[in-house]
Design a protein around this motif. Structure first.
Motif, short mmCIF file in Angstrom:
data_model
loop_
_atom_site.label_atom_id
_atom_site.label_comp_id
_atom_site.label_asym_id
_atom_site.label_seq_id
_atom_site.Cartn_x
_atom_site.Cartn_y
_atom_site.Cartn_z
N GLY A 146 0.80 -1.31 -0.02
CA GLY A 146 -0.01 0.24 0.06
C GLY A 146 0.86 1.12 0.11
N LEU A 147 2.01 1.15 0.76
CA LEU A 147 2.84 2.43 0.64
C LEU A 147 3.36 2.65 -0.59
N LEU A 148 3.73 1.79 -1.44
CA LEU A 148 4.33 1.85 -2.72
C LEU A 148 3.24 2.33 -3.66
N GLN A 149 2.13 1.73 -3.40
CA GLN A 149 0.97 2.25 -4.39
C GLN A 149 0.47 3.58 -4.21
N ALA A 150 0.82 4.13 -3.09
CA ALA A 150 0.42 5.33 -2.71
C ALA A 150 1.37 6.53 -2.97
#
Length: 287
Positions: A237-241
């Motif tokens: 999720g961190l990378l997707q944001a």
């Protein structure tokens, strides 16, 4: 070929310097090397980022008190408990915990796993402190590095604190042991493998990515102005944001597939080297 023999990647070439205002960095397996150390070159880099107006955001399954002690400053955005708690300047930006009705059946399930022979234990992560009822030294030593505030209690069910998440340590493989055993709870909570031996049981909406979005809103920063580094499944999720997403060279294959770039590994000071290269701050590495 052993890990020590593997070639060390160079930081990826990004071309023009991105307009980055926020950098989210996973800790274990990313910023920290395998001995849980931060490279000394990180600290001058942090000062250089501050001078440029770039906010650093440690993003970890660790407790807020642990992260605050480790970095020693309040001008960072701290994503703690895998996204369940976000703090800056000692002010809560967001929190997304687990109800007691959802948490206590998980406590009971881990107790049953242990009674059946599995070598597991639970850390109940509250806002004030973390709590364990398994108090043997072998287990407590696994929890202590992540929880600066840790209380030993007789009964997790009796703890009076707001529950942010439950962290289950499996001395075997979390991905093949505790995680599938707890998968039936998915729905009211979310079961996330957060490391080789750790499973986090969280609010379905708690996620490092959602936490990073809360930080972006608070700071007035866009996804295109955000850089992120991660190595494990709880970092997806961190990378997707983040528009500038980096998987560490040592990352889980799924994380490597999700990221826009691959950075040198955690044992090669990959986070610091990549930030310095991307933002043309190479001088900090020689300070």
């Amino acid at each position: 070929m052993t890990p020590a023999d593997q070639p060390v990647l160079d930081p990826p070439a990004l071309g023009t310097v991105p307009d980055v205002r926020l950098i989210a960095v996973d800790m274990d397996g990313s910023l920290l090397d395998d001995q849980k150390r931060i490279d000394p070159s990180f600290w001058p880099l942090l000062d250089a980022l501050h001078e440029r107006g770039v906010v650093l955001c440690p993003a970890s399954g660790r407790q807020y008190a642990t992260l605050r002690r480790q970095f020693g400053r309040d001008d960072l955005v701290y994503i703690a408990e895998n996204g369940a708690y976000v703090v800056r300047d000692e002010q809560e930006l967001s929190s997304d915990g687990v109800s007691r009705d959802a948490a206590l059946p998980v406590v009971d399930a881990v107790r049953q796993l242990a009674a059946s022979g599995a070598d597991v234990g639970t850390v109940l992560c509250g806002k004030r402190s973390a709590y364990v009822e398994r108090t043997d030294r072998a287990f407590v030593e696994q929890a202590e590095p992540y929880y600066a505030r840790l209380e030993l209690v007789e009964d997790l069910r009796a703890v009076d604190d707001e529950v942010l998440k439950l962290a289950i340590y499996d001395f075997g493989s979390a991905e093949h042991g505790a995680a599938p055993a707890l998968a039936r709870f998915d729905g009211p909570v979310r079961v996330v493998v957060s490391g080789e031996h750790w499973v986090d049981v969280m609010s379905p909406s708690a996620d490092k990515g959602h936490a990073l979005q809360a930080a972006q809103r608070a700071l007035g920063v866009t996804r295109e102005q955000t850089m992120a580094f991660g190595d494990y499944l709880n970092d997806l999720g961190l990378l997707q944001a983040s528009a500038w997403s980096f998987a560490m060279d040592n990352a889980h294959p799924q994380v490597r597939a999700e990221a826009r770039y691959v950075a040198p590994g955690n044992n090669a000071n990959g986070v610091v080297r990549t930030i310095a290269s991307a933002l043309q701050l190479d001088g900090v590495l020689s300070r």
